[in-house]
Design a protein around this motif. Sequence first.
Motif, PDB file in Angstrom:
ATOM      1  N   LEU A 179       0.829  -1.209   0.000  1.00  0.00           N
ATOM      2  CA  LEU A 179       0.000   0.000   0.000  1.00  0.00           C
ATOM      3  C   LEU A 179       0.861   1.256   0.000  1.00  0.00           C
ATOM      4  N   LEU A 180       1.961   1.240   0.744  1.00  0.00           N
ATOM      5  CA  LEU A 180       2.861   2.389   0.748  1.00  0.00           C
ATOM      6  C   LEU A 180       3.475   2.606  -0.632  1.00  0.00           C
ATOM      7  N   GLU A 181       3.868   1.526  -1.300  1.00  0.00           N
ATOM      8  CA  GLU A 181       4.398   1.667  -2.655  1.00  0.00           C
ATOM      9  C   GLU A 181       3.363   2.314  -3.578  1.00  0.00           C
ATOM     10  N   THR A 182       2.124   1.871  -3.461  1.00  0.00           N
ATOM     11  CA  THR A 182       1.052   2.419  -4.299  1.00  0.00           C
ATOM     12  C   THR A 182       0.830   3.896  -3.996  1.00  0.00           C
ATOM     13  N   TYR A 183       0.837   4.240  -2.716  1.00  0.00           N
ATOM     14  CA  TYR A 183       0.655   5.629  -2.300  1.00  0.00           C
ATOM     15  C   TYR A 183       1.779   6.515  -2.834  1.00  0.00           C
ATOM     16  N   LEU A 184       3.002   6.036  -2.748  1.00  0.00           N
ATOM     17  CA  LEU A 184       4.149   6.823  -3.209  1.00  0.00           C
ATOM     18  C   LEU A 184       4.053   7.131  -4.702  1.00  0.00           C
ATOM     19  N   VAL A 185       3.582   6.168  -5.480  1.00  0.00           N
ATOM     20  CA  VAL A 185       3.453   6.376  -6.924  1.00  0.00           C
ATOM     21  C   VAL A 185       2.245   7.246  -7.249  1.00  0.00           C
ATOM     22  N   GLU A 186       1.097   6.907  -6.699  1.00  0.00           N
ATOM     23  CA  GLU A 186      -0.152   7.563  -7.112  1.00  0.00           C
ATOM     24  C   GLU A 186      -0.342   8.948  -6.503  1.00  0.00           C
ATOM     25  N   GLN A 187       0.172   9.164  -5.301  1.00  0.00           N
ATOM     26  CA  GLN A 187      -0.061  10.434  -4.628  1.00  0.00           C
ATOM     27  C   GLN A 187       1.157  11.341  -4.542  1.00  0.00           C
ATOM     28  N   LEU A 188       2.346  10.769  -4.541  1.00  0.00           N
ATOM     29  CA  LEU A 188       3.549  11.581  -4.355  1.00  0.00           C
ATOM     30  C   LEU A 188       4.448  11.639  -5.584  1.00  0.00           C
ATOM     31  N   GLY A 189       4.042  10.977  -6.664  1.00  0.00           N
ATOM     32  CA  GLY A 189       4.753  11.118  -7.922  1.00  0.00           C
ATOM     33  C   GLY A 189       6.061  10.371  -8.041  1.00  0.00           C
ATOM     34  N   TYR A 190       6.290   9.376  -7.175  1.00  0.00           N
ATOM     35  CA  TYR A 190       7.490   8.550  -7.299  1.00  0.00           C
ATOM     36  C   TYR A 190       7.391   7.663  -8.543  1.00  0.00           C
ATOM     37  N   ARG A 191       8.534   7.321  -9.120  1.00  0.00           N
ATOM     38  CA  ARG A 191       8.578   6.300 -10.169  1.00  0.00           C
ATOM     39  C   ARG A 191       8.559   4.921  -9.505  1.00  0.00           C
ATOM     40  N   TRP A 192       8.164   3.902 -10.266  1.00  0.00           N
ATOM     41  CA  TRP A 192       8.051   2.571  -9.667  1.00  0.00           C
ATOM     42  C   TRP A 192       9.401   1.949  -9.331  1.00  0.00           C
ATOM     43  N   ASP A 193      10.480   2.503  -9.877  1.00  0.00           N
ATOM     44  CA  ASP A 193      11.812   1.991  -9.529  1.00  0.00           C
ATOM     45  C   ASP A 193      12.388   2.670  -8.290  1.00  0.00           C
ATOM     46  N   GLU A 194      11.681   3.657  -7.730  1.00  0.00           N
ATOM     47  CA  GLU A 194      12.183   4.402  -6.574  1.00  0.00           C
ATOM     48  C   GLU A 194      11.547   3.992  -5.243  1.00  0.00           C
TER      49      GLU A 194
END
Length: 222
Positions: free
Chosen positions: A84-99
């Motif tokens: 869930l944290l990985e999903t949040y980082l990508v969808e809400q904070l604009g992280y790339r999936w490799d980060e």
Amino acid sequence: MDVSAWPAKTQDYLKIVFDLTERTGRPAGMGEIALRMGQRASTTTEGVKRLAEKGLVEHERYAGISLTDAGRAVAMVMVRRHRLLETYLVEQLGYRWDEIHEEADRLEHAVSDTFIARIDSLLGRPTRDPHGDPIPTAAGEIESLRVQSLSSLAEGASAVVERINDSDAELLRYLAEMGIRPGVDVTMTGTRFAGMRLVAAGTREVALADAALDAIDVSTAF
């Protein structure tokens, strides 16, 4: 389930054992766990021994390590937090999936169950993370994927990418550039060269090494 009573390293061990057994369908090997933990085999052996004494894992010599019901309960909480944290980082904070993998590794030990529940609600209760891994429910239920590695796909066969191992950030960046993500249709071509195989993805043919093919899980049921 409150996992705060367990040390962070115990949480890590149990999450890694679950992840390895989920991906391979067999008990986790001591060497695999040591590699994922970034520590010596002797240290891992002692750590697993302590987990077995606490009733969190079962370890039979030469048979690998598997979770007990108690160990699985803790692992499910940590896997849910991580994904869930990985999903949040990508969808809400604009992280790339490799980060996001290492970032989520750090955060999962600090957040509360309430925080995770709020993220889950905010994201619309997602069932997969950005790499395609199933996200456990709050009750500890998780989707069982019927997949095979891309490396096992027969020449000329087509499949859908279901998930991608997130342990290699460089590979994730390359796959993103080539348009290979969960949900994308791929076809195994017959072209091989220098330890590589060409995989058709959309209008592209992408060169992938054996390790990359093994990192991608696909399903063939359309």
